[in-house]
Write a protein that holds these residues in place. Sequence first.
Motif, PDB file in Angstrom:
ATOM      1  N   GLU A   1      48.723  32.188  60.373  1.00 42.19           N
ATOM      2  CA  GLU A   1      47.522  32.090  60.599  1.00 42.19           C
ATOM      3  C   GLU A   1      47.147  33.848  60.373  1.00 42.19           C
ATOM      4  N   TRP A   2      47.555  34.095  59.634  1.00 41.38           N
ATOM      5  CA  TRP A   2      47.086  34.709  58.509  1.00 41.38           C
ATOM      6  C   TRP A   2      47.450  34.394  56.500  1.00 41.38           C
ATOM      7  N   ASP A   3      46.335  34.898  56.078  1.00 42.07           N
ATOM      8  CA  ASP A   3      46.210  34.727  54.772  1.00 42.07           C
ATOM      9  C   ASP A   3      46.184  36.059  53.412  1.00 42.07           C
ATOM     10  N   TYR A   4      47.178  35.823  52.347  1.00 47.12           N
ATOM     11  CA  TYR A   4      47.739  37.169  52.146  1.00 47.12           C
ATOM     12  C   TYR A   4      46.546  36.655  50.150  1.00 47.12           C
ATOM     13  N   TYR A   5      47.012  37.834  49.709  1.00 53.34           N
ATOM     14  CA  TYR A   5      46.678  38.002  48.743  1.00 53.34           C
ATOM     15  C   TYR A   5      46.712  39.523  47.515  1.00 53.34           C
ATOM     16  N   ILE A   6      47.788  39.594  46.687  1.00 51.32           N
ATOM     17  CA  ILE A   6      47.588  39.899  45.514  1.00 51.32           C
ATOM     18  C   ILE A   6      47.265  40.214  44.590  1.00 51.32           C
ATOM     19  N   TYR A   7      46.971  41.949  44.396  1.00 54.55           N
ATOM     20  CA  TYR A   7      46.608  42.964  43.631  1.00 54.55           C
ATOM     21  C   TYR A   7      46.940  43.035  42.113  1.00 54.55           C
ATOM     22  N   ASN A   8      47.041  42.399  41.265  1.00 55.49           N
ATOM     23  CA  ASN A   8      47.444  43.579  40.327  1.00 55.49           C
ATOM     24  C   ASN A   8      45.976  44.953  39.480  1.00 55.49           C
ATOM     25  N   ASN A   9      46.586  45.678  38.372  1.00 62.43           N
ATOM     26  CA  ASN A   9      45.722  46.582  37.636  1.00 62.43           C
ATOM     27  C   ASN A   9      44.669  45.617  37.642  1.00 62.43           C
ATOM     28  N   ASP A  10      44.592  44.873  37.038  1.00 57.33           N
ATOM     29  CA  ASP A  10      43.379  44.215  36.912  1.00 57.33           C
ATOM     30  C   ASP A  10      42.318  44.282  37.780  1.00 57.33           C
ATOM     31  N   ASP A  11      43.327  43.404  38.724  1.00 52.29           N
ATOM     32  CA  ASP A  11      42.803  42.890  40.197  1.00 52.29           C
ATOM     33  C   ASP A  11      41.324  44.002  40.815  1.00 52.29           C
ATOM     34  N   ILE A  12      41.997  44.666  40.623  1.00 48.23           N
ATOM     35  CA  ILE A  12      41.933  46.697  41.450  1.00 48.23           C
ATOM     36  C   ILE A  12      41.170  47.115  41.173  1.00 48.23           C
TER      37      ILE A  12
END
Length: 198
Positions: A44-55
């Motif tokens: 029920e939780w959505d997960y998001y992965i951020y890399n250096n560029d995303d940050i």
Amino acid sequence: NNYNNEINNNNNEINKNIWITNYYKEKFIINYKNKINLLKLNDEWDYYIYNNDDINTFILNYKTLKYNNIKIYKWLFNILYSYGGVYLDIINLQSNLLKNLDTYFNDNIKFSFFIKDNNIIPHIIYSNKKNILLKYILEYLNKIQHTNSRFTNSRFTNSILYGLIKYTNINNITINNIKYNNDLINKLNNYNIKIYRL
């Protein structure tokens, strides 16, 4: 700064987002597949992965900051303020804490963290979105972001203690009191702040 006029805009609705950072998110998904599967148990939780560029896209001054961990924490508290949810450092986090996030975080909680020994664990932090407490934590990070000393776990702990004191006006918030003073824990619970001792 005083954000008290904004506090009433907070709501207690839980935000079921999981935020993760990794420099190489494609490799991360492959190399840590077992932990990704643990995340899927919280379907029920959505997960998001951020890399250096995303940050860097999210925080425009990210590249100007000297130490990597303060960059991550500025992103962490900004992303939680904007969207709410839980930050997980799932590489370093104990696997048993991933099994059912609903056990720890519910509609009655605005902010939550875990403590162990003399520090707040930086691997798991929950907040609902637009939580004014996060602005106070960011205020502390902004004050120290260009200092020459490394951003250690104790400084991470101090940033949250600073935010708690400013948010609640309770002046005796220290790690020792959080560890041993149940009256303080009850007072923080009245602000919908949940602390877990490991």
